[in-house]
Design a protein around this motif. Structure first.
Motif, PDB file in Angstrom:
ATOM      1  N   GLU A  12      -3.430   7.320 -18.664  1.00 53.56           N
ATOM      2  CA  GLU A  12      -4.582   8.199 -18.937  1.00 53.56           C
ATOM      3  C   GLU A  12      -5.405   7.667 -20.097  1.00 53.56           C
ATOM      4  O   GLU A  12      -4.884   7.451 -21.191  1.00 53.56           O
ATOM      5  CB  GLU A  12      -4.115   9.627 -19.257  1.00 53.56           C
ATOM      6  N   GLU A  13      -6.693   7.496 -19.845  1.00 52.45           N
ATOM      7  CA  GLU A  13      -7.558   6.867 -20.846  1.00 52.45           C
ATOM      8  C   GLU A  13      -7.635   7.672 -22.149  1.00 52.45           C
ATOM      9  O   GLU A  13      -7.682   8.901 -22.138  1.00 52.45           O
ATOM     10  CB  GLU A  13      -8.972   6.702 -20.261  1.00 52.45           C
ATOM     11  N   VAL A  14      -7.642   6.956 -23.250  1.00 58.40           N
ATOM     12  CA  VAL A  14      -7.738   7.551 -24.585  1.00 58.40           C
ATOM     13  C   VAL A  14      -9.014   7.029 -25.241  1.00 58.40           C
ATOM     14  O   VAL A  14      -9.305   5.840 -25.178  1.00 58.40           O
ATOM     15  CB  VAL A  14      -6.525   7.120 -25.456  1.00 58.40           C
ATOM     16  N   THR A  15      -9.788   7.935 -25.843  1.00 56.40           N
ATOM     17  CA  THR A  15     -10.962   7.522 -26.609  1.00 56.40           C
ATOM     18  C   THR A  15     -10.641   7.704 -28.088  1.00 56.40           C
ATOM     19  O   THR A  15     -10.031   8.700 -28.461  1.00 56.40           O
ATOM     20  CB  THR A  15     -12.183   8.375 -26.210  1.00 56.40           C
ATOM     21  N   TYR A  16     -11.012   6.737 -28.893  1.00 53.74           N
ATOM     22  CA  TYR A  16     -10.643   6.823 -30.308  1.00 53.74           C
ATOM     23  C   TYR A  16     -11.682   6.137 -31.184  1.00 53.74           C
ATOM     24  O   TYR A  16     -12.529   5.369 -30.710  1.00 53.74           O
ATOM     25  CB  TYR A  16      -9.268   6.168 -30.538  1.00 53.74           C
ATOM     26  N   ARG A  17     -11.596   6.425 -32.455  1.00 48.49           N
ATOM     27  CA  ARG A  17     -12.352   5.657 -33.457  1.00 48.49           C
ATOM     28  C   ARG A  17     -11.529   5.632 -34.729  1.00 48.49           C
ATOM     29  O   ARG A  17     -10.627   6.461 -34.917  1.00 48.49           O
ATOM     30  CB  ARG A  17     -13.742   6.256 -33.694  1.00 48.49           C
ATOM     31  N   VAL A  18     -11.836   4.675 -35.573  1.00 52.41           N
ATOM     32  CA  VAL A  18     -11.111   4.595 -36.841  1.00 52.41           C
ATOM     33  C   VAL A  18     -12.110   4.711 -37.988  1.00 52.41           C
ATOM     34  O   VAL A  18     -13.279   4.327 -37.865  1.00 52.41           O
ATOM     35  CB  VAL A  18     -10.294   3.284 -36.971  1.00 52.41           C
ATOM     36  N   GLY A  19     -11.628   5.264 -39.096  1.00 50.38           N
ATOM     37  CA  GLY A  19     -12.510   5.446 -40.246  1.00 50.38           C
ATOM     38  C   GLY A  19     -11.813   5.080 -41.535  1.00 50.38           C
ATOM     39  O   GLY A  19     -10.592   5.161 -41.648  1.00 50.38           O
ATOM     40  N   SER A  20     -12.633   4.641 -42.492  1.00 56.12           N
ATOM     41  CA  SER A  20     -12.123   4.339 -43.830  1.00 56.12           C
ATOM     42  C   SER A  20     -13.192   4.726 -44.832  1.00 56.12           C
ATOM     43  O   SER A  20     -14.375   4.401 -44.631  1.00 56.12           O
ATOM     44  CB  SER A  20     -11.820   2.845 -43.976  1.00 56.12           C
ATOM     45  N   GLY A  21     -12.789   5.410 -45.889  1.00 61.20           N
ATOM     46  CA  GLY A  21     -13.737   5.746 -46.963  1.00 61.20           C
ATOM     47  C   GLY A  21     -14.987   6.450 -46.464  1.00 61.20           C
ATOM     48  O   GLY A  21     -16.065   6.268 -47.011  1.00 61.20           O
ATOM     49  N   GLY A  22     -14.869   7.219 -45.383  1.00 61.05           N
ATOM     50  CA  GLY A  22     -16.023   7.945 -44.849  1.00 61.05           C
ATOM     51  C   GLY A  22     -16.850   7.148 -43.847  1.00 61.05           C
ATOM     52  O   GLY A  22     -17.743   7.686 -43.205  1.00 61.05           O
ATOM     53  N   ASP A  23     -16.572   5.873 -43.706  1.00 58.98           N
ATOM     54  CA  ASP A  23     -17.270   5.044 -42.701  1.00 58.98           C
ATOM     55  C   ASP A  23     -16.452   4.988 -41.423  1.00 58.98           C
ATOM     56  O   ASP A  23     -15.251   4.714 -41.473  1.00 58.98           O
ATOM     57  CB  ASP A  23     -17.464   3.616 -43.229  1.00 58.98           C
ATOM     58  N   TRP A  24     -17.121   5.206 -40.293  1.00 61.21           N
ATOM     59  CA  TRP A  24     -16.413   5.213 -39.007  1.00 61.21           C
ATOM     60  C   TRP A  24     -16.831   4.052 -38.121  1.00 61.21           C
ATOM     61  O   TRP A  24     -17.970   3.600 -38.170  1.00 61.21           O
ATOM     62  CB  TRP A  24     -16.686   6.529 -38.264  1.00 61.21           C
ATOM     63  N   SER A  25     -15.901   3.632 -37.291  1.00 55.95           N
ATOM     64  CA  SER A  25     -16.224   2.641 -36.262  1.00 55.95           C
ATOM     65  C   SER A  25     -16.953   3.346 -35.128  1.00 55.95           C
ATOM     66  O   SER A  25     -17.019   4.573 -35.092  1.00 55.95           O
ATOM     67  CB  SER A  25     -14.932   2.025 -35.725  1.00 55.95           C
ATOM     68  N   GLU A  26     -17.458   2.565 -34.168  1.00 55.12           N
ATOM     69  CA  GLU A  26     -17.919   3.181 -32.929  1.00 55.12           C
ATOM     70  C   GLU A  26     -16.691   3.677 -32.161  1.00 55.12           C
ATOM     71  O   GLU A  26     -15.559   3.424 -32.567  1.00 55.12           O
ATOM     72  CB  GLU A  26     -18.703   2.165 -32.099  1.00 55.12           C
ATOM     73  N   GLU A  27     -16.924   4.387 -31.069  1.00 57.91           N
ATOM     74  CA  GLU A  27     -15.810   4.869 -30.247  1.00 57.91           C
ATOM     75  C   GLU A  27     -15.356   3.770 -29.296  1.00 57.91           C
ATOM     76  O   GLU A  27     -16.172   3.062 -28.714  1.00 57.91           O
ATOM     77  CB  GLU A  27     -16.231   6.089 -29.440  1.00 57.91           C
ATOM     78  N   PHE A  28     -14.047   3.652 -29.136  1.00 60.87           N
ATOM     79  CA  PHE A  28     -13.450   2.711 -28.182  1.00 60.87           C
ATOM     80  C   PHE A  28     -12.561   3.499 -27.239  1.00 60.87           C
ATOM     81  O   PHE A  28     -12.214   4.654 -27.509  1.00 60.87           O
ATOM     82  CB  PHE A  28     -12.606   1.665 -28.918  1.00 60.87           C
ATOM     83  N   SER A  29     -12.161   2.860 -26.152  1.00 62.70           N
ATOM     84  CA  SER A  29     -11.174   3.520 -25.296  1.00 62.70           C
ATOM     85  C   SER A  29     -10.197   2.500 -24.743  1.00 62.70           C
ATOM     86  O   SER A  29     -10.498   1.300 -24.652  1.00 62.70           O
ATOM     87  CB  SER A  29     -11.857   4.305 -24.172  1.00 62.70           C
ATOM     88  N   PHE A  30      -9.015   2.996 -24.435  1.00 60.74           N
ATOM     89  CA  PHE A  30      -7.978   2.158 -23.826  1.00 60.74           C
ATOM     90  C   PHE A  30      -7.126   3.053 -22.948  1.00 60.74           C
ATOM     91  O   PHE A  30      -7.166   4.283 -23.042  1.00 60.74           O
ATOM     92  CB  PHE A  30      -7.109   1.473 -24.895  1.00 60.74           C
ATOM     93  N   THR A  31      -6.367   2.429 -22.058  1.00 62.57           N
ATOM     94  CA  THR A  31      -5.462   3.168 -21.184  1.00 62.57           C
ATOM     95  C   THR A  31      -4.038   2.696 -21.462  1.00 62.57           C
ATOM     96  O   THR A  31      -3.729   1.525 -21.230  1.00 62.57           O
ATOM     97  CB  THR A  31      -5.827   2.928 -19.707  1.00 62.57           C
ATOM     98  N   PRO A  32      -3.184   3.587 -21.996  1.00 61.88           N
ATOM     99  CA  PRO A  32      -1.797   3.164 -22.262  1.00 61.88           C
ATOM    100  C   PRO A  32      -1.148   2.641 -20.985  1.00 61.88           C
ATOM    101  O   PRO A  32      -1.305   3.243 -19.914  1.00 61.88           O
ATOM    102  CB  PRO A  32      -1.111   4.453 -22.738  1.00 61.88           C
TER     103      PRO A  32
END
Ligand SMILES: [Fe+2]
Ligand SMILES: [Fe+2]
Length: 427
Positions: free
Chosen positions: A88-108
């Protein structure tokens, strides 16, 4: 699995805190997935120029990162996405110090799936040919995983080379896991394996021993071992290999592939066969029914026949081979670093095919309906260098014979069933 910092320290691992001098941007970069041995847990690692805490946000949840440094002016962050459902596809993003990446997705990866496609490379680097290989991987939307048989970035002590390498692969590494074995170039002058450890698994949090571990994917038990650490009988790694290879359930994963860096068999004159490795491990691989060993180190492509003790055990049928006779060894060290063109002559008997002045990658497709893996070696110019099929069933008893002279027909059970029904109707 992500374990608490205190636990990591108990293991004798110390996560180095980042110095206050790291005051640059906290925009996440070098973002890459790290596959754990639990399909419901995926780790993600990224870097920032500035020191900060971080977090991953996925499916409406968040989890904090472990933040750490090594002797390089970047901060690293690793966080776990948990409770995932394989397939099942997962959408995620990562952040540091208030700055975020764009959204990515992957399927486990769902190891019970009937179909799996992946790419294997070795000896990569950052040459224009290496980038052609990367571009081929990035544009391959059907690939579900990448493996590297060591010699990854060729940073060789220049840590910004790793930064560039991760940023170049980010488009792929944020959507599918790249799973690695270490090569001699991961043992860097002045740094040892520290950069590799920190960039792929912060101080052994994913694996208690990150230089040898295994992963199950559909149809295949994959072992990632180190030719750069002690592997002799009596060593920790040997004991682990013996135990891991003994525990494979062939009903679930009919095939076993071992990924490592130096090759037991190579007819390239630059390095050639790593004889100590062969002396130490070949017998074990044969006894445990390892089907394929995928190495690099010599920068060319070579495929052996199923071989043991330098003696060919089988020559298959056409391009088809049955598992369970002896391992086939591949050297695929031509993902871009350079080409070692001089070959041993005459070509040894165990060498089935070799190619010494091209670059490319190897692509595998597991088909669970017929329980076989198709291998294709692609060159960067789009042509095919080598192709073969490894099947679970013995040759002569299954899909290899075809049916009514039609190759592959015998393997197609639904068609066979229809045919059977037609015969019954005729009676
Ligand atoms: Fe290499
Ligand atoms: Fe190497």
């Amino acid at each position: 699995m992500l374990v608490p910092l205190a636990h990591a320290q108990n293991l004798g691992e110390t996560i180095q805190e980042c110095p206050g001098t790291l005051t640059g941007s906290t925009q996440p970069q070098q973002i890459h997935l790290q596959m754990t041995d639990d399909a419901s847990v995926m780790n993600v690692i990224w870097a920032t120029e500035g020191r900060s805490t971080g977090e991953v946000e996925w499916n409406g949840q968040t989890s904090p990162s472990t933040d750490y440094c090594y002797n390089h002016d970047m901060a690293f962050h690793m966080a776990s996405m948990t409770g995932l459902t394989p397939g099942e596809e997962v959408t995620y993003r990562v952040g540091s110090g208030g700055d975020w990446s764009e959204e990515f997705s992957f399927t486990p990866i769902d190891s019970s799936a009937e179909h799996f496609e992946w790419i294997s490379i070795g000896d990569h680097g950052d040459s224009s040919e290496a980038m052609d290989v990367s571009d081929g991987i990035i544009s391959d939307s059907a690939a579900q995983m990448v493996t590297i048989s060591g010699d990854i970035s060729y940073a060789d002590g220049e840590q910004s080379a790793w930064d560039d390498w991760f940023n170049y692969q980010q488009d792929s590494m944020t959507s599918i896991p790249w799973v690695t074995a270490v090569g001699n170039h991961e043992n860097e002058p002045g740094y040892g394996f520290v950069p590799y450890e920190h960039r792929f698994d912060s101080d052994g949090q994913i694996e208690s021993e990150i230089f040898w571990y295994s992963r199950d994917v559909p149809g295949v038990h994959m072992v990632f071992m180190s030719t750069e650490h002690d592997y002799e009988p009596g060593s920790t790694q040997y004991a682990w290999l013996e135990q891991d290879l003994s525990s494979v359930n062939r009903d679930v994963t009919p095939f076993v592939i071992v990924y490592g860096h130096k090759p037991m068999y190579s007819s390239n004159s630059y390095h050639g066969s790593e004889v100590e490795l062969r002396d130490a491990l070949e017998e074990l691989y044969v006894a445990k029914g390892v089907d394929l060993v995928i190495a690099g180190h010599d920068h060319f492509y070579e495929r052996t026949w199923p071989v043991s003790a330098e003696t060919v055990q089988d020559e298959g049928k056409g391009e088809r081979f049955a598992r369970g006779i002896a391992p086939i060894h591949l050297v695929i060290g031509m993902a871009g670093r350079s080409a070692y063109e001089e070959l041993d002559e005459p070509q040894p008997e165990w060498s089935a095919y070799r190619e010494n002045s091209t670059y490319g990658w190897t692509r595998m497709v597991y088909d669970g309906d017929v329980r076989e893996i198709s291998f294709t070696h692609y060159r960067i110019d789009g042509t095919i260098g080598d192709e073969f099929i490894l099947q679970e069933a013995p040759l002569g008893s299954g899909s290899d014979d075809g049916f009514l002279g039609v190759p592959g027909f015998g393997a197609s059970l639904p068609i066979l069933a229809m045919f059977g029904a037609a015969i019954r109707r005729l009676r």
